[in-house]
Scaffold this motif. Structure first.
Motif, PDB file in Angstrom:
ATOM      1  N   ALA A   1       0.836  -1.214   0.000  1.00 47.91           N
ATOM      2  CA  ALA A   1       0.000   0.000   0.000  1.00 47.91           C
ATOM      3  C   ALA A   1       0.864   1.256   0.000  1.00 47.91           C
ATOM      4  CB  ALA A   1      -0.934  -0.006   1.206  1.00 47.91           C
ATOM      5  N   VAL A   2       2.002   1.211   0.702  1.00 47.18           N
ATOM      6  CA  VAL A   2       2.931   2.355   0.707  1.00 47.18           C
ATOM      7  C   VAL A   2       3.515   2.566  -0.681  1.00 47.18           C
ATOM      8  CG1 VAL A   2       5.155   3.182   1.575  1.00 47.18           C
ATOM      9  CG2 VAL A   2       3.481   2.201   3.170  1.00 47.18           C
ATOM     10  N   LYS A   3       3.906   1.474  -1.332  1.00 52.08           N
ATOM     11  CA  LYS A   3       4.460   1.585  -2.688  1.00 52.08           C
ATOM     12  C   LYS A   3       3.426   2.105  -3.678  1.00 52.08           C
ATOM     13  CE  LYS A   3       7.863  -2.132  -2.149  1.00 52.08           C
ATOM     14  NZ  LYS A   3       8.264  -3.517  -2.560  1.00 52.08           N
ATOM     15  N   ASP A   4       2.159   1.723  -3.452  1.00 58.36           N
ATOM     16  CA  ASP A   4       1.071   2.155  -4.342  1.00 58.36           C
ATOM     17  C   ASP A   4       0.532   3.550  -3.986  1.00 58.36           C
ATOM     18  OD1 ASP A   4       1.315  -0.262  -5.609  1.00 58.36           O
ATOM     19  OD2 ASP A   4      -0.373  -1.208  -4.552  1.00 58.36           O
ATOM     20  N   LYS A   5       1.187   4.212  -2.994  1.00 65.35           N
ATOM     21  CA  LYS A   5       0.789   5.567  -2.555  1.00 65.35           C
ATOM     22  C   LYS A   5      -0.612   5.587  -1.938  1.00 65.35           C
ATOM     23  CE  LYS A   5       4.597   7.255  -4.308  1.00 65.35           C
ATOM     24  NZ  LYS A   5       5.715   7.639  -3.424  1.00 65.35           N
ATOM     25  N   LYS A   6      -1.039   4.429  -1.406  1.00 69.38           N
ATOM     26  CA  LYS A   6      -2.336   4.371  -0.748  1.00 69.38           C
ATOM     27  C   LYS A   6      -2.213   4.465   0.771  1.00 69.38           C
ATOM     28  CE  LYS A   6      -4.588   1.616  -4.338  1.00 69.38           C
ATOM     29  NZ  LYS A   6      -5.267   0.325  -4.652  1.00 69.38           N
ATOM     30  N   PHE A   7      -0.954   4.426   1.260  1.00 70.99           N
ATOM     31  CA  PHE A   7      -0.718   4.516   2.690  1.00 70.99           C
ATOM     32  C   PHE A   7       0.568   5.298   2.915  1.00 70.99           C
ATOM     33  CE2 PHE A   7      -0.093   3.281   7.075  1.00 70.99           C
ATOM     34  CZ  PHE A   7      -1.393   3.077   7.544  1.00 70.99           C
ATOM     35  N   ARG A   8       0.519   6.210   3.885  1.00 68.51           N
ATOM     36  CA  ARG A   8       1.679   7.067   4.146  1.00 68.51           C
ATOM     37  C   ARG A   8       2.836   6.265   4.722  1.00 68.51           C
ATOM     38  NH1 ARG A   8       0.933  12.684   4.444  1.00 68.51           N
ATOM     39  NH2 ARG A   8       2.790  12.721   5.771  1.00 68.51           N
ATOM     40  N   GLU A   9       3.998   6.493   4.153  1.00 67.97           N
ATOM     41  CA  GLU A   9       5.179   5.769   4.598  1.00 67.97           C
ATOM     42  C   GLU A   9       5.548   6.124   6.037  1.00 67.97           C
ATOM     43  OE1 GLU A   9       9.620   4.683   2.842  1.00 67.97           O
ATOM     44  OE2 GLU A   9       8.679   6.590   2.301  1.00 67.97           O
ATOM     45  N   ASP A  10       5.439   7.448   6.397  1.00 69.15           N
ATOM     46  CA  ASP A  10       5.817   7.867   7.749  1.00 69.15           C
ATOM     47  C   ASP A  10       4.880   7.269   8.799  1.00 69.15           C
ATOM     48  OD1 ASP A  10       3.713   9.367   6.809  1.00 69.15           O
ATOM     49  OD2 ASP A  10       4.624  11.327   7.195  1.00 69.15           O
ATOM     50  N   LEU A  11       3.586   7.144   8.484  1.00 70.88           N
ATOM     51  CA  LEU A  11       2.649   6.536   9.430  1.00 70.88           C
ATOM     52  C   LEU A  11       2.921   5.035   9.549  1.00 70.88           C
ATOM     53  CD1 LEU A  11       0.202   6.728  11.294  1.00 70.88           C
ATOM     54  CD2 LEU A  11      -1.277   6.441   9.295  1.00 70.88           C
ATOM     55  N   TYR A  12       3.241   4.400   8.433  1.00 73.98           N
ATOM     56  CA  TYR A  12       3.541   2.964   8.452  1.00 73.98           C
ATOM     57  C   TYR A  12       4.705   2.671   9.399  1.00 73.98           C
ATOM     58  CZ  TYR A  12       5.463  -1.527   6.968  1.00 73.98           C
ATOM     59  OH  TYR A  12       5.972  -2.803   6.948  1.00 73.98           O
ATOM     60  N   TYR A  13       5.788   3.454   9.283  1.00 79.14           N
ATOM     61  CA  TYR A  13       6.935   3.235  10.161  1.00 79.14           C
ATOM     62  C   TYR A  13       6.612   3.577  11.618  1.00 79.14           C
ATOM     63  CZ  TYR A  13       9.781   2.467   6.017  1.00 79.14           C
ATOM     64  OH  TYR A  13      10.303   1.959   4.848  1.00 79.14           O
ATOM     65  N   ARG A  14       5.673   4.506  11.803  1.00 76.61           N
ATOM     66  CA  ARG A  14       5.299   4.908  13.156  1.00 76.61           C
ATOM     67  C   ARG A  14       4.527   3.803  13.876  1.00 76.61           C
ATOM     68  NH1 ARG A  14       7.383   9.126  16.239  1.00 76.61           N
ATOM     69  NH2 ARG A  14       6.096   9.162  18.114  1.00 76.61           N
ATOM     70  N   VAL A  15       3.652   3.072  13.147  1.00 75.20           N
ATOM     71  CA  VAL A  15       2.856   2.019  13.789  1.00 75.20           C
ATOM     72  C   VAL A  15       3.558   0.659  13.745  1.00 75.20           C
ATOM     73  CG1 VAL A  15       0.663   3.153  13.336  1.00 75.20           C
ATOM     74  CG2 VAL A  15       1.552   1.510  11.685  1.00 75.20           C
ATOM     75  N   ASN A  16       4.514   0.511  12.856  1.00 77.30           N
ATOM     76  CA  ASN A  16       5.184  -0.780  12.685  1.00 77.30           C
ATOM     77  C   ASN A  16       6.356  -0.929  13.662  1.00 77.30           C
ATOM     78  OD1 ASN A  16       5.426  -3.294  11.417  1.00 77.30           O
ATOM     79  ND2 ASN A  16       7.034  -2.548  10.052  1.00 77.30           N
ATOM     80  N   VAL A  17       6.150  -0.447  14.901  1.00 78.52           N
ATOM     81  CA  VAL A  17       7.200  -0.526  15.918  1.00 78.52           C
ATOM     82  C   VAL A  17       7.398  -1.979  16.347  1.00 78.52           C
ATOM     83  CG1 VAL A  17       7.851   0.173  18.260  1.00 78.52           C
ATOM     84  CG2 VAL A  17       6.696   1.796  16.737  1.00 78.52           C
TER      85      VAL A  17
END
Length: 639
Positions: free
Chosen positions: A483-499
């Motif tokens: 989803a991040v690669k497809d620009k459907k999900f923010r990369e910064d938020l993904y890294y923030r929740v993927n702790v």
């Protein structure tokens, strides 16, 4: 806050009961809810009779239609006044000026009514009318050239009558408690009574033949001046209408001021020519103080009521979630597994992360029990005595989910009739579980990122920044990296929740757990449906263990529930599952394809019935709105 309100209530009670004016409160039906001592004394009623006494019983000139119109007007006008006659319990009459004021309480209003005695003013008007009639008769007699002796005697008698009226009129003027003065058409004072002299501080000599507007300087409450051509008092001898005001101040000779209510009445000669105006006025300092006390009390009560309603709403919502936790609507009471893959990927990680405040991302297919894992993390953490609040990010419409998360202020949007706390506030000190996290919009992702970074929220329509202490557990079956690669999900938020990610294995990756789960669900549904099934054949268990379970544990649960319902004896009857060969012949499908295929299968089984006890949503164990959203996303349409 409550102590302050109680003190203000006592203070305002004393102020209201010391008022000489009649004061009472009326509801929409016209019945009197509360009153001051003057009402009880003058009108002759007792407190216990109030709920049975109507405004229509007090004001004999008021009809039901008039009252409905006044109530309707109070919603847009602050105060409405009229002169009328009230009647007490002894059938005694009193001329009053009745003022209606609408006071907002919650989402409605209550009417605050004051009645001021205008008996003296009515008498003055009657005396003035009589005097003008006598003057008119004298003029008629004087204008007649052929005046007889009888006519002369009649004229003399009329003059004597006029003198008596004048003396009587003068005595009333001087004894009146209200200030009264007259003006000519140039605005100069022609007479003034003792009360007027005393109220403004000027001597009679200083007032007579002097411009009233310049001498008794009156202004708006904030002190701002207005020119004489906009003065309500002067307006009466220009347009010939009665003008009333109760939102101005008069200035005394010593430079002090007082709030005033006045009525300016046009004065005509016998030829109907405007010759000036008569002004009656009174100091309403006490009334204004009473109104301010009442307004302050009402404001404090409304604020206290709003706080109580918000607290009640928050407690009710928290209670609803706590009840959901007690009832375990998702049908899981504990994590059940002995498989190595589940122990390594789930149990161990729960032990590692539970007592920290780290954000957790639970990843896995639909039906694997991601919410159960979130609950296990919460229940084994230091936050276990605080609420675990769940938000299904796909079950709420896009235009409501932001309000649900952050709350809103009253009037923030259409339908926001009161302030509402959001799920973040409800979860303060506890845990917020964001299910279907991968489905949220990009706009909302930005706001969630800010909350995670700063630990602060703002309600919709509000300006106050609210600090929160919330642990986030997010869950999704979406491939967020894709989803991040497809620009459907923010990369910064993904890294923030993927702790701290926890990958929940699908049921077909831990098939050795199936017998345990079958026995667990069998025991539950035996109790639920009052059955005593204690036997499952080797063939039936083989069916269950060789099936691929695209719907995971949730599908297994539904299959066992359905089997318990249809089984008549003590043996569990399993029907409707394909064997492993058929599954393999289907080939490898994507997660979305598997989900679509499974939903279609259930829809066909229910004859495309979505809701209800026998609907597809019930069998799939998801909300009707969630199922409809998944159908739309997967392109499933009824044939």
């Amino acid at each position: 806050m409550p102590q302050k309100v109680v003190w203000d209530q006592k203070w305002s009670e004393v102020a209201l009961n010391s008022a000489m004016d009649i004061i009472f409160w009326v509801n929409e039906d016209g019945y009197i809810d509360k009153c001051n001592d003057s009402f009880l004394e003058i009108c002759g009623y007792k407190n216990e009779e109030l709920g049975k006494v109507s405004i229509l019983d007090i004001d004999e000139n008021l009809s039901k239609r008039d009252w409905k119109r006044i109530w309707s007007d109070l919603k847009t006008n602050n105060t409405i006044s009229h002169e009328t006659t009230i009647i007490n319990k002894k059938n005694e009459y009193l001329d009053v000026e009745m003022s209606f004021t609408g006071v907002s309480i919650g989402t409605g209003i209550i009417c605050f009514i004051t009645c001021h005695d205008i008996t003296e003013i009515v008498q003055l008007r009657q005396q003035l009318d009589e005097a003008l009639k006598v003057i008119d008769e004298i003029n008629v007699k004087t204008g007649n050239d052929n005046v007889s002796e009888d006519s002369s005697l009649e004229k003399k008698a009329l003059l004597e009558q006029l003198q008596k009226l004048q003396k009587h009129h003068e005595s009333i003027l001087q004894s009146a408690g209200e200030g009264i003065y007259g003006l000519d058409t140039m605005g100069r004072t022609t007479f003034a009574n003792e009360a007027a002299v005393k109220l403004v501080g000027y001597s009679l000599e200083e007032m007579i033949d002097v411009s009233q507007h310049d001498l008794i300087h009156h202004t708006k409450p904030d002190g701002s001046h207005y020119p004489r051509h906009t003065c309500n008092i002067y307006a009466s001898f220009k347009d010939g209408k009665v003008h009333h005001s109760d939102d101005e101040v008069f200035w005394r000779k010593d430079g002090s001021s007082f709030p005033v209510e006045y009525v300016s009445t046009p004065l005509y000669d016998n030829n109907d020519k405007l010759i000036g105006a008569v002004v009656t006025f009174k100091d309403i300092t006490h009334r204004k103080e009473t109104e301010r006390a009442l307004k302050q009390t009402n404001d404090d009560l409304k604020m206290a009521l709003q706080e109580v309603e918000e607290l009640k709403s928050k407690l009710e919502e928290e209670n609803e979630y706590l009840q959901n936790e007690i009832n375990l609507n998702n049908k899981f009471e504990e994590l059940i597994s002995t498989s190595k893959v589940f122990k390594e990927n789930v149990f161990t990680k729960i032990d590692q992360v539970a007592n920290t405040n780290a954000t957790v991302l639970v990843l896995g297919e639909s039906g694997t029990g991601k919410e159960l894992i979130a609950r296990a993390i919460h229940n084994h953490s230091d936050r276990k005595n605080k609420p675990l609040i769940k938000v299904n990010c796909t079950a709420l419409p896009a235009n409501l989910i932001e309000s649900e998360l952050f709350g809103h202020e009253k009037g923030a949007f259409t339908g926001a009739i009161s302030r509402k706390a959001g799920r973040f506030e409800m979860a303060d000190g506890g845990t917020l579980f964001l299910d279907e996290f991968g489905e949220i919009s990009l706009d909302l992702q930005v706001k969630l990122l800010r909350v995670l970074q700063e630990g602060e929220i703002e309600r919709i329509g509000g300006t106050e920044t609210i600090k929160i202490d919330v642990r986030i557990i997010a869950a999704t079956n979406v491939n967020l990296e894709k989803a991040v690669k497809d620009k459907k999900f923010r990369e910064d938020l993904y890294y923030r929740v993927n702790v701290f990610p926890i990958h929940v294995p699908p049921l077909n990756a831990r098939k050795d757990d199936i017998p345990l789960l079958v026995n667990h669900f069998l025991k539950r549904f035996n109790n639920q449906f009052s059955k005593n099934i204690d036997n499952i054949s080797v063939g039936a268990m083989k069916k269950l263990t060789t099936y691929n379970w695209p719907g995971n544990v949730r599908e297994l649960q539904n299959v066992i529930e359905r089997a318990v319902i249809i089984s008549n004896g003590k043996r569990l009857d399993i029907k409707g599952l394909k064997d492993s060969k058929t599954i393999e012949d289907d080939g490898i499908l994507t997660l979305s394809e598997n989900e679509k295929k499974h939903i279609l299968k259930v829809l066909k089984m229910t004859n495309w019935r979505i809701s209800g006890d026998k609907g597809a949503a019930r069998i799939l164990d998801i909300n009707r709105t969630t199922l409809e959203a998944r159908m739309k996303k997967l392109g499933i349409k009824r044939p």
